[in-house]
Design an enzyme around this catalytic site. Structure first.
Site, PDB file in Angstrom:
ATOM      1  N   ASP A  51       0.952  -1.214  -0.027  1.00 41.46           N
ATOM      2  CA  ASP A  51      -0.002   0.160  -0.138  1.00 41.46           C
ATOM      3  C   ASP A  51       0.933   1.255  -0.191  1.00 41.46           C
ATOM      4  OD1 ASP A  51      -2.716  -0.911  -0.247  1.00 41.46           O
ATOM      5  OD2 ASP A  51      -2.940  -0.845   1.889  1.00 41.46           O
TER       6      ASP A  51
ATOM      7  N   HIS B 237      -3.204   4.795   4.828  1.00 43.59           N
ATOM      8  CA  HIS B 237      -3.192   5.529   3.616  1.00 43.59           C
ATOM      9  C   HIS B 237      -3.167   7.067   4.259  1.00 43.59           C
ATOM     10  CE1 HIS B 237      -3.957   2.260   1.039  1.00 43.59           C
ATOM     11  NE2 HIS B 237      -5.114   1.951   1.463  1.00 43.59           N
TER      12      HIS B 237
END
EC number: 3.5.1.108
Length: 298
Positions: free
Chosen positions: A243, A266
């Protein structure tokens, strides 16, 4: 000098959106030098283009989303972004028939596999540019933190801390030095994960409608519900690194530095990117010679 690259030919990919649960079609196309990573929504007339950069990141809740000034968005870009970065691709046009990149199996591997085997990568006659980190940049939020320090390599030293028997029984820290081969073999197949209780809640709120054991590791109270189990003993932390690679590349650049994080995600990645690009004295553009350690890793 290391050169820029693109695809050798266009390729088509079909899948489903994680949150919408609806079918999505992608076409990945070659692009000229200095084009960057271009997303093109072709379900809208006329089509709307996004050139991937940190200023377009608008939502980091559950995934990474890009949005232009008119409110048109593309979500869940991180796994495809990681695949493009991981293969060293600089220029590509991504045509999409939805507002959401397909989730595939929850990792970057399906994208990596089809790019390698159905297209291949073409070297272009123009030097590749990297962003070098010159000074330490760090952000903190509650007990979470992430920082990047100057280095001649792209490394990630990440740790997570989940109070759940399934995850806590695995190694929750991993150090990764980027190279194309190491990305393919060590990171690209690591899948996203979620707890069954959370998936049920999200689906009751019309989110994660495409979420199931075919596109994620689903964790019950005491065990993993996927019949095949884990692909790596520490697949959870490896996916966190996947990610991060995807999120950092949403900036549009390969960033050379040593990243270290505790409880990354994130939002933390985005906070760090904003701080990096807000302070121009913390980084610089540069091409690299072939004997550079980062280039050799490519």
């Amino acid at each position: 000098m290391i050169k820029q690259s693109t695809l050798k030919k266009s390729i088509n990919i079909k899948g489903f959106g994680l949150h919408s649960g609806k079918p999505v079609k992608l076409t990945l196309n070659p692009a000229p030098v200095n084009s960057g990573i271009i997303y093109r929504r072709i379900d809208i007339s006329p089509p709307v283009e996004f050139i991937s950069n940190v200023n377009l990141i608008k939502n980091t809740n559950l995934c990474t989303s890009l949005e232009n000034k008119n409110g048109v968005n593309i979500s869940t870009v991180e796994h495809l972004s990681a695949a493009i970065c991981g293969l060293g691709i600089d220029n590509i046009i991504i045509e999409i028939t939805s507002s959401e990149i397909p989730i595939m199996d929850g990792s970057s591997w399906p994208f990596v596999d089809i790019i390698i085997n159905s297209s291949g990568i073409k070297t272009l006659e123009h030097d590749k540019k990297f962003i070098y980190i010159k000074k330490i940049v760090r952000v903190e939020k509650e007990d979470k933190w992430i920082e990047v320090t100057p280095s001649n390599k792209f490394t990630l030293d990440f740790s997570i801390d989940f109070d759940h028997p399934v995850i806590s029984s695995t190694s929750q820290n991993f150090f990764f030095t980027f190279s194309v081969n190491s990305f393919i073999n060590q990171i690209s197949k690591a899948r996203t994960f979620g707890f069954l209780r959370d998936i049920k809640y999200l689906q009751s709120n019309k989110l994660a409608l495409g979420g199931n054991c075919n596109c994620a590791i689903v964790i019950g109270n005491k065990r993993i519900l996927n019949k095949e189990g884990l692909r790596f003993s520490n697949e959870f932390i490896r996916h966190k690194i996947l990610d991060a690679i995807g999120d950092f590349f949403v900036s549009g650049y390969n960033i050379v530095g040593a990243f270290k994080a505790f409880k990354p995600g994130h939002n933390m990645h985005y906070m760090l990117l904003k701080k990096i690009f807000r302070n121009k004295n913390t980084w610089e553009f540069s091409t690299m010679k072939n004997n550079h350690s980062y280039v050799n890793n490519f």
